[in-house]
Design a protein around this motif. Sequence first.
Motif, PDB file in Angstrom:
ATOM      1  N   SER A   1       0.962  -1.215  -0.008  1.00 30.36           N
ATOM      2  CA  SER A   1       0.113  -0.005   0.019  1.00 30.36           C
ATOM      3  C   SER A   1       0.833   1.236   0.195  1.00 30.36           C
ATOM      4  N   THR A   2       0.133   2.263  -0.244  1.00 33.81           N
ATOM      5  CA  THR A   2       1.132   3.621  -0.521  1.00 33.81           C
ATOM      6  C   THR A   2       1.610   3.798   1.016  1.00 33.81           C
TER       7      THR A   2
ATOM      8  N   LEU B   1       6.829   9.352  -4.499  1.00 34.68           N
ATOM      9  CA  LEU B   1       6.058   8.519  -5.193  1.00 34.68           C
ATOM     10  C   LEU B   1       5.219   9.149  -6.339  1.00 34.68           C
ATOM     11  N   GLN B   2       4.671  10.228  -6.087  1.00 35.44           N
ATOM     12  CA  GLN B   2       4.149  10.659  -7.317  1.00 35.44           C
ATOM     13  C   GLN B   2       4.945  10.837  -8.401  1.00 35.44           C
TER      14      GLN B   2
ATOM     15  N   CYS C   1       5.535   7.943 -10.280  1.00 35.55           N
ATOM     16  CA  CYS C   1       4.295   7.580 -11.065  1.00 35.55           C
ATOM     17  C   CYS C   1       4.163   8.515 -12.328  1.00 35.55           C
TER      18      CYS C   1
ATOM     19  N   ARG D   1      -0.297   3.262  -9.566  1.00 37.56           N
ATOM     20  CA  ARG D   1      -1.301   3.079  -8.606  1.00 37.56           C
ATOM     21  C   ARG D   1      -2.184   2.338  -8.932  1.00 37.56           C
ATOM     22  N   GLU D   2      -2.691   1.409  -8.208  1.00 30.99           N
ATOM     23  CA  GLU D   2      -3.972   0.488  -8.183  1.00 30.99           C
ATOM     24  C   GLU D   2      -4.840   0.553  -7.125  1.00 30.99           C
TER      25      GLU D   2
ATOM     26  N   ARG E   1      -7.918   3.216  -0.056  1.00 30.14           N
ATOM     27  CA  ARG E   1      -6.322   2.693  -0.381  1.00 30.14           C
ATOM     28  C   ARG E   1      -6.002   2.445  -1.583  1.00 30.14           C
ATOM     29  N   ASN E   2      -4.768   2.697  -1.891  1.00 31.96           N
ATOM     30  CA  ASN E   2      -4.014   2.344  -3.198  1.00 31.96           C
ATOM     31  C   ASN E   2      -2.779   1.314  -2.924  1.00 31.96           C
TER      32      ASN E   2
ATOM     33  N   ILE F   1       0.720   0.186  -4.747  1.00 34.21           N
ATOM     34  CA  ILE F   1       1.978   0.688  -5.751  1.00 34.21           C
ATOM     35  C   ILE F   1       2.468  -0.471  -6.413  1.00 34.21           C
TER      36      ILE F   1
END
Length: 77
Positions: free
Chosen positions: A16-17, A35-36, A39, A46-47, A55-56, A58
């Motif tokens: 998770s993130t 992280l951004q 991405c 991100r899923e 929640r996402n 990675i």
Amino acid sequence: MLIDLFIHEAAAKSVSTSSLCIASGLPRTTALRLLQRLCDEGLLAREPDRHDGRRNFIRLAPDLAQRLLAYFAAGDE
């Protein structure tokens, strides 16, 4: 972060993130910006969590995962 994701993906575990940010050892805002940026560069994706919309997860981009696998597998030869 990338190595941590690589290890988790090799074990077929989701990250998770928030877990990734905590594991990085960076302040949360710095880790989220990193992280951004990763991405945005297409290195990570991100899923959304299907069970919890807040929640996402990675994941490594498939081409990066293959390059990391090739890099670490080269040491076995």
